[in-house]
Design a protein around this motif. Structure first.
Motif, PDB file in Angstrom:
ATOM      1  N   MET A  26      44.828   1.969 -49.148  1.00 58.25           N
ATOM      2  CA  MET A  26      45.043   2.454 -50.209  1.00 58.25           C
ATOM      3  C   MET A  26      46.171   1.379 -50.826  1.00 58.25           C
ATOM      4  SD  MET A  26      45.056   6.639 -50.015  1.00 58.25           S
ATOM      5  CE  MET A  26      46.184   6.649 -51.161  1.00 58.25           C
ATOM      6  N   ALA A  27      47.085   1.056 -50.207  1.00 58.06           N
ATOM      7  CA  ALA A  27      48.201   0.096 -50.696  1.00 58.06           C
ATOM      8  C   ALA A  27      47.455  -1.270 -50.935  1.00 58.06           C
ATOM      9  CB  ALA A  27      49.210  -0.009 -49.691  1.00 58.06           C
ATOM     10  N   ALA A  28      46.542  -1.616 -50.326  1.00 58.91           N
ATOM     11  CA  ALA A  28      45.810  -2.920 -50.389  1.00 58.91           C
ATOM     12  C   ALA A  28      45.099  -2.847 -51.924  1.00 58.91           C
ATOM     13  CB  ALA A  28      44.794  -3.196 -49.401  1.00 58.91           C
ATOM     14  N   GLY A  29      44.395  -1.732 -52.129  1.00 56.47           N
ATOM     15  CA  GLY A  29      43.606  -1.338 -53.404  1.00 56.47           C
ATOM     16  C   GLY A  29      44.492  -1.347 -54.500  1.00 56.47           C
ATOM     17  N   PHE A  30      45.553  -0.785 -54.351  1.00 54.34           N
ATOM     18  CA  PHE A  30      46.558  -0.602 -55.357  1.00 54.34           C
ATOM     19  C   PHE A  30      47.031  -2.125 -55.539  1.00 54.34           C
ATOM     20  CE2 PHE A  30      47.386   3.973 -54.510  1.00 54.34           C
ATOM     21  CZ  PHE A  30      46.821   4.372 -55.508  1.00 54.34           C
ATOM     22  N   ALA A  31      47.363  -2.911 -54.689  1.00 56.65           N
ATOM     23  CA  ALA A  31      47.788  -4.252 -55.059  1.00 56.65           C
ATOM     24  C   ALA A  31      46.571  -5.121 -55.666  1.00 56.65           C
ATOM     25  CB  ALA A  31      48.116  -4.930 -53.564  1.00 56.65           C
ATOM     26  N   MET A  32      45.421  -4.710 -55.389  1.00 55.97           N
ATOM     27  CA  MET A  32      44.201  -5.481 -56.035  1.00 55.97           C
ATOM     28  C   MET A  32      44.215  -5.033 -57.628  1.00 55.97           C
ATOM     29  SD  MET A  32      41.237  -5.524 -53.459  1.00 55.97           S
ATOM     30  CE  MET A  32      41.639  -5.677 -51.784  1.00 55.97           C
ATOM     31  N   LEU A  33      44.350  -3.657 -57.764  1.00 53.14           N
ATOM     32  CA  LEU A  33      44.521  -3.039 -59.037  1.00 53.14           C
ATOM     33  C   LEU A  33      45.569  -3.684 -59.988  1.00 53.14           C
ATOM     34  CD1 LEU A  33      43.616  -0.975 -61.170  1.00 53.14           C
ATOM     35  CD2 LEU A  33      45.271   0.649 -60.332  1.00 53.14           C
ATOM     36  N   GLU A  34      46.767  -3.880 -59.227  1.00 61.05           N
ATOM     37  CA  GLU A  34      47.774  -4.492 -59.982  1.00 61.05           C
ATOM     38  C   GLU A  34      47.708  -5.676 -60.435  1.00 61.05           C
ATOM     39  OE1 GLU A  34      52.802  -4.558 -59.604  1.00 61.05           O
ATOM     40  OE2 GLU A  34      51.468  -3.433 -57.889  1.00 61.05           O
ATOM     41  N   ILE A  46      52.875 -11.153 -57.888  1.00 59.42           N
ATOM     42  CA  ILE A  46      52.802  -9.543 -57.623  1.00 59.42           C
ATOM     43  C   ILE A  46      52.306  -9.165 -56.235  1.00 59.42           C
ATOM     44  CG2 ILE A  46      50.827  -7.809 -58.332  1.00 59.42           C
ATOM     45  CD1 ILE A  46      52.899  -8.293 -60.530  1.00 59.42           C
ATOM     46  N   LEU A  47      51.498  -9.751 -55.621  1.00 58.21           N
ATOM     47  CA  LEU A  47      51.377  -9.537 -54.084  1.00 58.21           C
ATOM     48  C   LEU A  47      52.391  -9.768 -53.223  1.00 58.21           C
ATOM     49  CD1 LEU A  47      47.610 -11.079 -53.901  1.00 58.21           C
ATOM     50  CD2 LEU A  47      48.281  -8.811 -54.287  1.00 58.21           C
ATOM     51  N   THR A  48      53.230 -10.802 -53.461  1.00 55.99           N
ATOM     52  CA  THR A  48      54.509 -10.730 -52.701  1.00 55.99           C
ATOM     53  C   THR A  48      55.346  -9.581 -53.047  1.00 55.99           C
ATOM     54  OG1 THR A  48      54.228 -13.448 -52.868  1.00 55.99           O
ATOM     55  CG2 THR A  48      56.397 -12.488 -52.261  1.00 55.99           C
ATOM     56  N   ASN A  50      54.768  -6.582 -53.625  1.00 58.70           N
ATOM     57  CA  ASN A  50      54.038  -5.466 -53.014  1.00 58.70           C
ATOM     58  C   ASN A  50      54.323  -5.609 -51.806  1.00 58.70           C
ATOM     59  OD1 ASN A  50      53.276  -4.472 -55.337  1.00 58.70           O
ATOM     60  ND2 ASN A  50      50.966  -5.054 -55.069  1.00 58.70           N
ATOM     61  N   VAL A  51      54.126  -6.690 -50.975  1.00 63.69           N
ATOM     62  CA  VAL A  51      54.509  -7.061 -49.552  1.00 63.69           C
ATOM     63  C   VAL A  51      56.019  -6.529 -49.229  1.00 63.69           C
ATOM     64  CG1 VAL A  51      54.504  -8.435 -47.534  1.00 63.69           C
ATOM     65  CG2 VAL A  51      52.603  -8.395 -48.780  1.00 63.69           C
ATOM     66  N   ALA A  52      56.809  -7.418 -50.112  1.00 65.55           N
ATOM     67  CA  ALA A  52      58.224  -7.097 -49.908  1.00 65.55           C
ATOM     68  C   ALA A  52      58.534  -5.796 -50.178  1.00 65.55           C
ATOM     69  CB  ALA A  52      59.046  -8.223 -50.978  1.00 65.55           C
ATOM     70  N   LEU A  53      58.186  -5.091 -51.371  1.00 63.45           N
ATOM     71  CA  LEU A  53      58.563  -3.565 -51.369  1.00 63.45           C
ATOM     72  C   LEU A  53      58.276  -2.606 -50.259  1.00 63.45           C
ATOM     73  CD1 LEU A  53      58.047  -3.239 -55.219  1.00 63.45           C
ATOM     74  CD2 LEU A  53      60.336  -3.296 -54.039  1.00 63.45           C
ATOM     75  N   TYR A  54      57.206  -3.070 -49.871  1.00 64.54           N
ATOM     76  CA  TYR A  54      56.513  -2.172 -48.630  1.00 64.54           C
ATOM     77  C   TYR A  54      57.330  -2.384 -47.459  1.00 64.54           C
ATOM     78  CZ  TYR A  54      53.105   0.426 -45.878  1.00 64.54           C
ATOM     79  OH  TYR A  54      52.328   1.270 -45.059  1.00 64.54           O
ATOM     80  N   ALA A  55      57.732  -3.648 -47.295  1.00 59.94           N
ATOM     81  CA  ALA A  55      58.738  -3.747 -45.878  1.00 59.94           C
ATOM     82  C   ALA A  55      60.055  -3.332 -46.136  1.00 59.94           C
ATOM     83  CB  ALA A  55      58.723  -5.529 -45.724  1.00 59.94           C
ATOM     84  N   VAL A  56      60.498  -3.442 -47.358  1.00 54.13           N
ATOM     85  CA  VAL A  56      61.923  -2.898 -47.435  1.00 54.13           C
ATOM     86  C   VAL A  56      61.883  -1.298 -47.275  1.00 54.13           C
ATOM     87  CG1 VAL A  56      63.883  -2.761 -49.047  1.00 54.13           C
ATOM     88  CG2 VAL A  56      62.676  -4.760 -48.817  1.00 54.13           C
ATOM     89  N   ALA A  57      60.934  -0.804 -48.034  1.00 53.86           N
ATOM     90  CA  ALA A  57      60.639   0.663 -47.947  1.00 53.86           C
ATOM     91  C   ALA A  57      60.537   1.311 -46.461  1.00 53.86           C
ATOM     92  CB  ALA A  57      59.722   1.176 -48.846  1.00 53.86           C
ATOM     93  N   SER A  58      59.790   0.562 -45.743  1.00 54.88           N
ATOM     94  CA  SER A  58      59.416   0.828 -44.375  1.00 54.88           C
ATOM     95  C   SER A  58      60.871   0.757 -43.509  1.00 54.88           C
ATOM     96  CB  SER A  58      58.420  -0.009 -43.621  1.00 54.88           C
ATOM     97  OG  SER A  58      57.287   0.056 -44.457  1.00 54.88           O
ATOM     98  N   ILE A  59      61.473  -0.175 -43.692  1.00 57.01           N
ATOM     99  CA  ILE A  59      62.893  -0.307 -42.728  1.00 57.01           C
ATOM    100  C   ILE A  59      63.780   0.745 -43.061  1.00 57.01           C
ATOM    101  CG2 ILE A  59      64.926  -1.770 -42.613  1.00 57.01           C
ATOM    102  CD1 ILE A  59      62.909  -3.918 -42.780  1.00 57.01           C
TER     103      ILE A  59
END
Length: 114
Positions: A26-34, A46-48, A50-59
């Motif tokens: 779903m995260a990949a789908g939202f990245a494609m939408l955005e 935008i893709l960078t 999304n990946v950075a926000l996901y990494a920071v949020a996971s940590i």
């Protein structure tokens, strides 16, 4: 009974991992939408992001959120027991010392919603 417990452990852990993988798509789908809503020159940014926000949020979820959800620490500050704690192994489950699934698969399932 021992085989049934081992099967329950394996299936519950597998279910957490497969369900988490589906939610992660779903995260990949939202990245494609955005990225489809911006100009082509901004897609990489935008893709960078999304990946950075996901990494920071996971940590941050690893350090604080999981500990708040599942306990650990003094009640005021979350503990870091998940970082050094042991996982529920099949042997521990058979001995009646743990839950019926792997804690790491549960962490993965919870973190994909971040």
């Amino acid at each position: 009974m021992e085989q049934l417990t081992e099967l329950a452990y394996a299936l519950d852990t597998f279910y957490f991992l497969v369900s988490g993988a589906l939610v992660m798509w779903m995260a990949a789908g939202f990245a494609m939408l955005e990225s489809g809503l911006v100009r082509a020159k901004n897609t990489a940014e935008i893709l960078t992001k999304n990946v950075a926000l996901y990494a920071v949020a996971s940590i941050m979820y690893l350090l604080c959120g999981y500990q708040i959800m599942y306990g650990g620490g003094s009640g005021v500050l979350p503990g870091l027991g998940f970082l050094i704690g042991a996982d529920n192994s099949p042997e521990a489950v058979l001995a009646g010392e743990g839950g019926y699934y792997s804690n790491l698969s549960d962490f993965f399932f919870q973190v994909v919603f971040v």
